[in-house]
Design a protein around this motif. Structure first.
Motif, mmCIF file in Angstrom:
data_model
loop_
_atom_site.group_PDB
_atom_site.id
_atom_site.type_symbol
_atom_site.label_atom_id
_atom_site.label_comp_id
_atom_site.label_asym_id
_atom_site.label_seq_id
_atom_site.Cartn_x
_atom_site.Cartn_y
_atom_site.Cartn_z
ATOM 1 N N VAL A 1 4.968 41.272 -38.167
ATOM 2 C CA VAL A 1 5.875 42.368 -38.520
ATOM 3 C C VAL A 1 5.232 43.131 -39.673
ATOM 4 C CG1 VAL A 1 8.187 43.006 -39.308
ATOM 5 C CG2 VAL A 1 7.875 40.968 -37.863
ATOM 6 N N VAL A 2 5.013 44.426 -39.476
ATOM 7 C CA VAL A 2 4.419 45.258 -40.522
ATOM 8 C C VAL A 2 5.362 46.418 -40.804
ATOM 9 C CG1 VAL A 2 2.464 46.689 -41.200
ATOM 10 C CG2 VAL A 2 2.076 44.622 -39.848
ATOM 11 N N SER A 3 5.701 46.602 -42.075
ATOM 12 C CA SER A 3 6.541 47.708 -42.508
ATOM 13 C C SER A 3 5.960 48.259 -43.802
ATOM 14 C CB SER A 3 7.982 47.221 -42.736
ATOM 15 O OG SER A 3 8.088 46.558 -43.983
ATOM 16 N N PRO A 4 6.521 49.324 -44.346
ATOM 17 C CA PRO A 4 6.015 49.830 -45.632
ATOM 18 C C PRO A 4 6.043 48.780 -46.741
ATOM 19 C CG PRO A 4 7.377 51.492 -44.581
ATOM 20 C CD PRO A 4 7.518 50.247 -43.755
ATOM 21 N N ALA A 5 6.863 47.753 -46.583
ATOM 22 C CA ALA A 5 6.958 46.725 -47.622
ATOM 23 C C ALA A 5 5.891 45.653 -47.517
ATOM 24 C CB ALA A 5 8.340 46.073 -47.577
ATOM 25 N N GLY A 6 5.189 45.571 -46.383
ATOM 26 C CA GLY A 6 4.160 44.563 -46.286
ATOM 27 C C GLY A 6 3.902 44.076 -44.877
ATOM 28 N N ASP A 7 3.143 42.994 -44.808
ATOM 29 C CA ASP A 7 2.639 42.434 -43.558
ATOM 30 C C ASP A 7 3.046 40.968 -43.506
ATOM 31 O OD1 ASP A 7 1.011 41.160 -41.628
ATOM 32 O OD2 ASP A 7 -0.660 42.515 -41.961
ATOM 33 N N ALA B 1 -7.353 45.108 -21.587
ATOM 34 C CA ALA B 1 -7.758 44.985 -22.989
ATOM 35 C C ALA B 1 -7.355 43.659 -23.631
ATOM 36 C CB ALA B 1 -7.195 46.146 -23.801
ATOM 37 N N VAL B 2 -8.149 43.266 -24.615
ATOM 38 C CA VAL B 2 -7.930 42.081 -25.442
ATOM 39 C C VAL B 2 -7.734 42.546 -26.880
ATOM 40 C CG1 VAL B 2 -9.031 39.995 -26.366
ATOM 41 C CG2 VAL B 2 -9.238 40.560 -23.925
ATOM 42 N N THR B 3 -6.836 41.896 -27.620
ATOM 43 C CA THR B 3 -6.547 42.370 -28.966
ATOM 44 C C THR B 3 -5.989 41.249 -29.821
ATOM 45 O OG1 THR B 3 -5.508 44.211 -30.175
ATOM 46 C CG2 THR B 3 -4.174 43.118 -28.493
ATOM 47 N N THR B 4 -5.461 41.605 -31.001
ATOM 48 C CA THR B 4 -4.742 40.699 -31.893
ATOM 49 C C THR B 4 -3.445 41.379 -32.311
ATOM 50 O OG1 THR B 4 -5.786 41.632 -33.876
ATOM 51 C CG2 THR B 4 -6.897 39.754 -32.824
ATOM 52 N N THR B 5 -2.547 40.619 -32.917
ATOM 53 C CA THR B 5 -1.289 41.227 -33.367
ATOM 54 C C THR B 5 -1.550 42.299 -34.425
ATOM 55 O OG1 THR B 5 -0.975 39.468 -35.005
ATOM 56 C CG2 THR B 5 0.089 39.177 -32.861
ATOM 57 N N GLY B 6 -2.547 42.065 -35.281
ATOM 58 C CA GLY B 6 -2.848 43.052 -36.317
ATOM 59 C C GLY B 6 -3.342 44.359 -35.743
ATOM 60 N N ASP B 7 -4.296 44.288 -34.821
ATOM 61 C CA ASP B 7 -4.849 45.500 -34.221
ATOM 62 C C ASP B 7 -3.818 46.245 -33.377
ATOM 63 O OD1 ASP B 7 -7.356 45.196 -35.321
ATOM 64 O OD2 ASP B 7 -8.422 45.243 -33.411
ATOM 65 N N LEU B 8 -3.066 45.512 -32.569
ATOM 66 C CA LEU B 8 -2.120 46.182 -31.681
ATOM 67 C C LEU B 8 -1.017 46.872 -32.471
ATOM 68 C CD1 LEU B 8 -1.458 46.864 -28.789
ATOM 69 C CD2 LEU B 8 -0.224 44.681 -28.598
ATOM 70 N N GLY B 9 -0.546 46.236 -33.530
ATOM 71 C CA GLY B 9 0.441 46.887 -34.377
ATOM 72 C C GLY B 9 -0.115 48.140 -35.032
ATOM 73 N N ARG B 10 -1.374 48.096 -35.454
ATOM 74 C CA ARG B 10 -1.994 49.281 -36.063
ATOM 75 C C ARG B 10 -2.042 50.440 -35.073
ATOM 76 N NH1 ARG B 10 -6.644 47.095 -37.333
ATOM 77 N NH2 ARG B 10 -5.669 46.111 -39.129
ATOM 78 N N PHE B 11 -2.366 50.132 -33.821
ATOM 79 C CA PHE B 11 -2.370 51.187 -32.800
ATOM 80 C C PHE B 11 -0.989 51.802 -32.636
ATOM 81 C CE2 PHE B 11 -1.163 52.033 -28.353
ATOM 82 C CZ PHE B 11 -1.876 53.217 -28.162
ATOM 83 N N ALA C 1 10.515 54.910 -34.357
ATOM 84 C CA ALA C 1 10.138 56.255 -33.926
ATOM 85 C C ALA C 1 9.294 56.984 -34.962
ATOM 86 C CB ALA C 1 11.395 57.068 -33.598
ATOM 87 N N ASP C 2 9.391 56.592 -36.226
ATOM 88 C CA ASP C 2 8.568 57.227 -37.259
ATOM 89 C C ASP C 2 7.216 56.523 -37.439
ATOM 90 O OD1 ASP C 2 9.285 54.873 -38.544
ATOM 91 O OD2 ASP C 2 10.474 55.841 -40.120
ATOM 92 N N GLY C 3 6.996 55.460 -36.700
ATOM 93 C CA GLY C 3 5.721 54.750 -36.785
ATOM 94 C C GLY C 3 5.545 53.913 -38.029
ATOM 95 N N ARG C 4 6.605 53.668 -38.771
ATOM 96 C CA ARG C 4 6.458 52.972 -40.047
ATOM 97 C C ARG C 4 6.526 51.447 -39.916
ATOM 98 N NH1 ARG C 4 7.495 55.722 -44.812
ATOM 99 N NH2 ARG C 4 8.985 54.170 -45.583
ATOM 100 N N THR C 5 7.240 50.979 -38.927
ATOM 101 C CA THR C 5 7.428 49.542 -38.783
ATOM 102 C C THR C 5 7.126 49.107 -37.357
ATOM 103 O OG1 THR C 5 9.138 49.528 -40.490
ATOM 104 C CG2 THR C 5 9.049 47.615 -39.027
#
Length: 386
Positions: free
Chosen positions: A61-67, A277-287, A351-355
């Motif tokens: 879970v990634v939000s403006p408050a952290g990872d 495709a192959v990925t990780t939770t970190g990369d896919l969330g960044r996309f 929808a804002d791409g923040r979380t």
């Protein structure tokens, strides 16, 4: 036509699920928590997915408050092996969202139009048995309103048994061969008349990317998305069958016997732009955060991508390579579930791409209870961070 299990997952949006019997350790990630959803909450929700019968699961879970990242269950059936945080997994149909993004970028550059027919780019390829590429547009492909039969889904169904998996796990078929199998069947409906998930739409989309650019679809996805976003753990492996390390083992429940079998070694180059495709939770969330945050598409193209049609389930809608859902707290989120033999990927981004929330499970295809527990995690995490 047999019901495609991926079609079912889209109808449920994030309610896809898996089956397993072994439970083991619960591993936690970074100490800092996202606002309103902390390590304790994530551990609790992951434990619920595990207790519903999931062999192994990791989430971020990634939000403006952290990872915040954690995992539950075991990486190897029958043993107590922690799931590696940011372990690699096959993200399946999330690949489609990458390809749809490239198509929309090409439209913004004036190199193609969503209104172009398949016939314009791939003359004569979609013809016969009531199929007509002159009537199917690029938009129809990206939105799954083409009506084309899903030959890729047929193969996926055959791989639901251990015998079928062993027969097809190193399959080599070209996109043209797979399209020919689809065209051999009558369409499900006239283009634009209804919605029905078909992987073949994205094989055609990948071929159109190649025609419009003169480059392979993998090259364009890499140049336009993977490299700029520094998705260093995301790969398009083609026919390569082994996952990068670290990774958990993955399993499929045999549709005949109910017993899980290992499905970690698998070549999906034949599925290509539909699910390779192959990925990780970190990369896919960044996309996903970059996409909804406006870093990959212009506002006009993003609006087109998020213009939806109903998919036949209450409150469920599909845009161009992504699905829309309404969370319990009333906010809108976007996602695209993915499934391959051995892995289920669920996700959502505000929808804002923040979380963003990414959940990867290591067996396939699962039960409603496991999918519901995953959906609750996603809902809890996103609603707590709005």
């Amino acid at each position: 036509m047999k019901r495609n299990p991926i079609n079912h997952r889209i109808h449920a949006i994030v309610a896809s699920a898996i089956t397993a019997a072994t439970v083991a350790t619960l591993a936690a990630g970074p100490a800092h928590a996202t606002s309103g959803y902390d390590r304790t909450a994530l551990r609790r929700d992951l434990a619920a997915i595990r207790d519903a019968g999931t062999l192994g699961v990791q989430a971020r879970v990634v939000s403006p408050a952290g990872d915040l990242a954690a995992a539950a269950g075991t990486a190897v059936r029958g043993r107590t092996v922690p799931i590696p945080l940011d372990g690699h997994f096959r993200m399946g149909s999330n690949t489609k969202t990458f390809v749809a993004t490239v198509i929309l970028q090409l439209e913004a550059e004036g190199r193609l139009s969503l209104g172009d027919s398949v016939e314009r780019w791939l003359p004569g390829l979609v013809r016969g048995n009531g199929n007509d590429g002159r009537a199917i547009t690029v938009r129809h492909l990206l939105q799954h309103t083409s009506g084309l039969h899903d030959s890729v889904g047929d193969i996926e169904m055959k791989m639901r048994t251990e015998q079928g998996y062993r027969a097809y796990r190193f399959l080599r078929m070209s996109p043209r061969e797979l399209v020919a199998l689809s065209v051999d069947r009558r369409p499900l409906f006239s283009p634009g008349a209804r919605w029905s998930y078909s992987n073949i739409n994205y094989l055609l989309a990948g071929m159109i990317v190649e025609k419009a650019t003169g480059n392979g679809w993998r090259d364009e996805v890499t140049r336009r998305i993977i490299t700029p976003l520094r998705l260093r753990e995301t790969t398009l492996p083609g026919d390569a069958a082994r996952l990068p390390k670290p990774h958990p083992q993955s399993y499929t429940e045999d549709a005949r016997t109910g017993r899980p079998f290992r499905a970690t070694v698998l070549s999906l180059g034949w599925a290509g732009p539909a699910g390779e495709a192959v990925t990780t939770t970190g990369d896919l969330g960044r996309f996903w955060r970059a996409l909804l945050g406006g870093r990959l598409l212009t506002p006009r193209q993003l609006k087109k991508m998020t213009t939806t049609v109903p998919v036949g389930a209450p409150g469920r809608e599909f845009g161009l390579g992504l699905a829309k859902q309404r969370l319990s707290c009333g906010i809108t989120a976007w996602s695209h579930p993915g499934g391959t033999p051995g892995f289920i990927t669920d996700n959502a981004v505000t929808a804002d791409g923040r979380t963003s929330v990414i959940v990867s499970r290591t067996t396939y295809p699962g039960t409603p209870a496991q999918g519901q527990a995953t959906a609750r995690l996603i809902d809890n995490a996103l609603c707590a961070n709005t």
